[in-house]
Structure formats: structure tokens, C-alpha cells
Motif scaffolding. Structure first.
Motif, PDB file in Angstrom:
ATOM      1  N   LYS A   5       0.818  -1.206   0.000  1.00 26.96           N
ATOM      2  CA  LYS A   5       0.000   0.000   0.000  1.00 26.96           C
ATOM      3  C   LYS A   5       0.861   1.269   0.000  1.00 26.96           C
ATOM      4  O   LYS A   5       0.599   2.220  -0.738  1.00 26.96           O
ATOM      5  N   ASP A   6       1.905   1.245   0.823  1.00 29.84           N
ATOM      6  CA  ASP A   6       2.788   2.410   0.902  1.00 29.84           C
ATOM      7  C   ASP A   6       3.553   2.641  -0.396  1.00 29.84           C
ATOM      8  O   ASP A   6       3.803   3.780  -0.784  1.00 29.84           O
ATOM      9  N   VAL A   7       3.936   1.532  -1.032  1.00 29.28           N
ATOM     10  CA  VAL A   7       4.663   1.654  -2.299  1.00 29.28           C
ATOM     11  C   VAL A   7       3.820   2.440  -3.289  1.00 29.28           C
ATOM     12  O   VAL A   7       4.315   3.342  -3.966  1.00 29.28           O
ATOM     13  N   LEU A   8       2.517   2.105  -3.345  1.00 26.52           N
ATOM     14  CA  LEU A   8       1.634   2.792  -4.288  1.00 26.52           C
ATOM     15  C   LEU A   8       1.377   4.245  -3.880  1.00 26.52           C
ATOM     16  O   LEU A   8       1.434   5.152  -4.712  1.00 26.52           O
ATOM     17  N   MET A   9       1.118   4.450  -2.610  1.00 27.78           N
ATOM     18  CA  MET A   9       0.841   5.802  -2.115  1.00 27.78           C
ATOM     19  C   MET A   9       2.004   6.758  -2.418  1.00 27.78           C
ATOM     20  O   MET A   9       1.798   7.895  -2.842  1.00 27.78           O
ATOM     21  N   GLU A  10       3.217   6.256  -2.211  1.00 27.57           N
ATOM     22  CA  GLU A  10       4.406   7.081  -2.474  1.00 27.57           C
ATOM     23  C   GLU A  10       4.492   7.546  -3.922  1.00 27.57           C
ATOM     24  O   GLU A  10       5.106   8.568  -4.211  1.00 27.57           O
TER      25      GLU A  10
END
Lengths: 141, 141
Positions: A5-10
DNA sequence: TTTCGTGCAAAGCATTTGCAAGTAG
DNA sequence: CTACTTGCAAATGCTTTGCACGAAA
């Protein structure tokens, strides 16, 4: 390992259900699936999934440099989640693709003969250690 | 440079007119044409030439190890007449493919992590020395 | 309400295949 | 005569595109 999820948000990508599923599948170690393989695997869990979504998502991830294309086969495109460049080996007998040794001086170079290097794709082909002992090695791919 | 005819004879391939034309085109230095580029170029001289013949011939030459496949683009196959392994660089701005520096320790290895290496394909991507000075580099391929 | 994610079907493009006709030894 | 080379057209396979529906911000 960073959360999917964080990979995408970044990267300013909405972490939708499908995108997370595709990214999580790709973050498994040492796999280089085709879009079809990704589709078939996820289709079991998500019967409404379409190939178009898989293609759209892979294209988006490539553009955002989350994953990279592996053109070792020449026939179909393969994809991988790669945080650092490494070397691929494809066995002509079993068709498997292996990640091998990263210690290649070439991988450190940023400029070569004046050209600015942004991506490295090193593909080796031959017969893997498991197939070398076989009686009748036959080309699979 | 060996004569095209001799190259084919050594591999027990009939040196037909079309085959010689295709081989001669490929023995030009530093080119990595697609089958379509080969077809279009030769079609000017040989209006009866068909794409099938180009494909048949390229396949035959690959099997006999006279030429090798260059999968750097991922979209279409490219071919080259290569007597020894070397490194390819593709510019994302102009789309050109360059042959670069051969001095890579990797190219000497025959066995890596137990796998027997028969072919090397090293593809680098980035911005070539000619495009690095341009104001607005735009991806072409 | 407007944008974005998704999915179906059709189109696109590179390549392969089936088969028939022509050519060479 | 027999095997090989060539070429057309259809088929195949992977990928992209157009468009519409539905969900999310």
C-alpha cells in the motif's frame, strides 16, 4: 519489506484492491511472470478480474518505475519487482528463469562511452544446473 | 570478412539469392534491424520478396547460429550478425541502438552459479550521448 | 458531479502456419 | 523425379484501444 500500500501511495497511485493484489503477487522473490500468468493466478481469487486490468496495471507500474519489464524471452513480456539491478539466466531446457550473481562491475557504471545508463538488463541463456545432468535435454523455450 | 556464400555453405545451407541478400544486409556493421526493416529494404531491389521468406530465413540463420536475436525492444524482434558477444545500448529518446564497450569480465564466464552459459545478452537503456544535450528529450521507444 | 478504476469486445501488430506453386539438383 | 525454396493468405498470440459502466472522492 515495504508495505504494498505504501509503495503505491508514495507514487501517487490509488491503492485499489486489484492493484494491491497484482503488486503483492509481484513482490514474491525471484519470479518473472507474464501478464497471462498473473491473470490466471489472480483469477482464481478474483473471478471478475479482466486481462485489461492486468495490462493497465502493469503498464502503470512500469511507468512509475515500481516494476520493470523482462524481455528475456522475446516472445512475451515478463515483469518483476526489482529494487536493484541484477542478472537473469534462462534455461533453454526447462524454460525456468533464475536470478543470479549480482557482482558485476558493469552494474556500477552510470555513463558508458558517453551514454547515460538508466537501466540494466543482463540476460544469460544456456542450461541450468538442474538440467545439466539430464540424459536428453530438449529445448523448451 | 568471410564471404556470405561461404558462411552458408559451411552450415550446409543452400546459398540462394534471397538468403545471400538477407545475410549480406545483416553483415553490415552495427545494425540490428527488425524483420520488417529487412523486408522493406530488400523489397526495393526484389519486388517479389515476401515477408514469409524473410521470417523463414531469419529463423534458419538463428537455428544455425549464424545470427542472433536481439530482444532489447520487447515489442519486436531484432537481429544481428555477431561473431562475438558484446553489449547493446538503446536510447529512449532517439530509439537508436548502439554497440558499446566489450570489456566486461562477465563475458568471459562459461559457468555461473552452476548454470552453463551459452549466450550473453546485455542490454542497457538510457539517453545516448547525442541526445543528452537536447532541450526536450522525449521518449520515442 | 466529476474523476478514476474496471471490463468487455474489437482492433492492431508481429509472427507462425498450411498449403500450393515454382525451382534446382 | 524429388526435395527444397518461396509466397500468399489465414491463423495465432500477445497487447492495445475504444467505449461504457460503476465506484470513489
Amino acid at each position: 519489506m515495504k508495505q504494498a500500500k505504501d509503495v503505491l501511495m508514495e507514487k501517487n497511485i490509488q491503492p485499489s484492491f486489484h492493484r494491491l493484489k497484482i503488486l503483492k503477487l509481484l513482490t514474491q522473490r525471484n519470479i518473472h511472470p507474464t501478464s497471462e500468468e498473473i491473470y490466471l493466478k489472480l483469477f482464481k481469487e478474483i473471478p471478475t478480474l479482466s486481462r485489461t486490468t492486468v495490462y493497465n496495471t502493469l503498464k502503470l507500474f512500469c511507468e512509475k518505475r515500481i516494476i520493470s519489464e523482462v524481455t528475456i524471452s522475446g516472445k512475451e513480456m515478463r515483469y518483476e519487482y526489482a529494487e536493484e539491478p541484477h542478472i537473469h539466466f534462462k534455461c533453454r531446457v526447462c524454460g525456468n528463469i533464475y536470478d543470479v550473481d549480482k557482482n558485476c562491475a558493469l552494474l556500477d557504471k552510470k555513463i558508458l562511452e558517453g551514454h547515460k545508463i538508466e537501466e540494466y538488463h543482463i540476460y544469460l541463456k544456456g542450461v541450468c544446473k538442474h538440467c545439466r545432468g539430464k540424459k536428453r535435454p530438449e529445448n523448451k523455450a
